[in-house]
Design a protein around this motif. Sequence first.
Motif, PDB file in Angstrom:
ATOM      1  N   ASN A 149       0.851  -1.179   0.000  1.00 26.52           N
ATOM      2  CA  ASN A 149       0.000   0.000   0.000  1.00 26.52           C
ATOM      3  C   ASN A 149       0.895   1.240   0.000  1.00 26.52           C
ATOM      4  O   ASN A 149       1.637   1.466   0.942  1.00 26.52           O
ATOM      5  CB  ASN A 149      -0.902  -0.030   1.234  1.00 26.52           C
ATOM      6  N   TRP A 164      -0.428   4.401  -0.579  1.00 26.00           N
ATOM      7  CA  TRP A 164      -1.256   5.596  -0.429  1.00 26.00           C
ATOM      8  C   TRP A 164      -1.692   5.852   1.007  1.00 26.00           C
ATOM      9  O   TRP A 164      -2.146   6.943   1.307  1.00 26.00           O
ATOM     10  CB  TRP A 164      -2.489   5.493  -1.340  1.00 26.00           C
ATOM     11  N   GLY A 165      -1.564   4.898   1.908  1.00 27.37           N
ATOM     12  CA  GLY A 165      -2.008   5.069   3.283  1.00 27.37           C
ATOM     13  C   GLY A 165      -1.120   6.016   4.082  1.00 27.37           C
ATOM     14  O   GLY A 165       0.034   6.262   3.736  1.00 27.37           O
ATOM     15  N   GLU A 170       0.125  -4.413   3.503  1.00 26.75           N
ATOM     16  CA  GLU A 170      -1.278  -4.379   3.881  1.00 26.75           C
ATOM     17  C   GLU A 170      -1.894  -5.773   3.758  1.00 26.75           C
ATOM     18  O   GLU A 170      -1.660  -6.482   2.787  1.00 26.75           O
ATOM     19  CB  GLU A 170      -2.067  -3.420   2.992  1.00 26.75           C
ATOM     20  N   SER A 223      -5.221  -7.300   3.026  1.00 26.59           N
ATOM     21  CA  SER A 223      -6.395  -6.746   2.347  1.00 26.59           C
ATOM     22  C   SER A 223      -7.547  -7.749   2.281  1.00 26.59           C
ATOM     23  O   SER A 223      -7.332  -8.949   2.243  1.00 26.59           O
ATOM     24  CB  SER A 223      -5.968  -6.355   0.924  1.00 26.59           C
ATOM     25  N   SER A 270      -7.268  -0.913   6.157  1.00 23.82           N
ATOM     26  CA  SER A 270      -5.949  -0.353   6.475  1.00 23.82           C
ATOM     27  C   SER A 270      -5.246  -1.149   7.571  1.00 23.82           C
ATOM     28  O   SER A 270      -4.790  -0.595   8.569  1.00 23.82           O
ATOM     29  CB  SER A 270      -6.059   1.122   6.871  1.00 23.82           C
ATOM     30  N   TYR A 312      -2.080  -3.258   8.548  1.00 31.07           N
ATOM     31  CA  TYR A 312      -0.697  -3.382   8.101  1.00 31.07           C
ATOM     32  C   TYR A 312       0.123  -4.217   9.081  1.00 31.07           C
ATOM     33  O   TYR A 312      -0.145  -4.223  10.282  1.00 31.07           O
ATOM     34  CB  TYR A 312      -0.035  -1.998   8.030  1.00 31.07           C
TER      35      TYR A 312
END
Length: 150
Positions: free
Chosen positions: A56, A58-59, A78, A80, A87, A89
């Motif tokens: 990920n 973009w988090g 992540e 998922s 979110s 992780y």
Amino acid sequence: MALIELKRMAQGKSSTLSHLYINGVFANYLLEDAIRPIKIPGKTCIPEGSYKLLLNTWGGMNVECRKQYPGMHKGMIEISGIPNFKSVYLHIGNTINDTAGCPLLGSWYNLVNGEFEVYQSRLAYERIYPVLAMIIPAESAHLTVTNQHL
């Protein structure tokens, strides 16, 4: 395909100690929140099942990790597709106060006042992150989560 497994081994009062295996080889300890039949946001571990692993980029945690690991960080690992969770992780931390529902990596553990804690989390992260960051984009990586010996 790499076999990545999270096996829950023991429970504290509100914590769960897990083992992370890659292709059948023990890689790290993991600390999670308690196993609960009904989810409590930020206080419940992810349910048993098989989940896709992603990098990920973009988090929000990416900013801090890019600063700490500029040459290594390619995105947060992540987990998922977890029902009622987002979110999630694999990351650094030592106690259930650091989890927010995410598994924390640790090199070793201890039981303190009925709660598990993991230690040398940064070392564990630095050891396992490059391995997972290489596996995840190369193949369809999944994490299988099971409750063992509980």
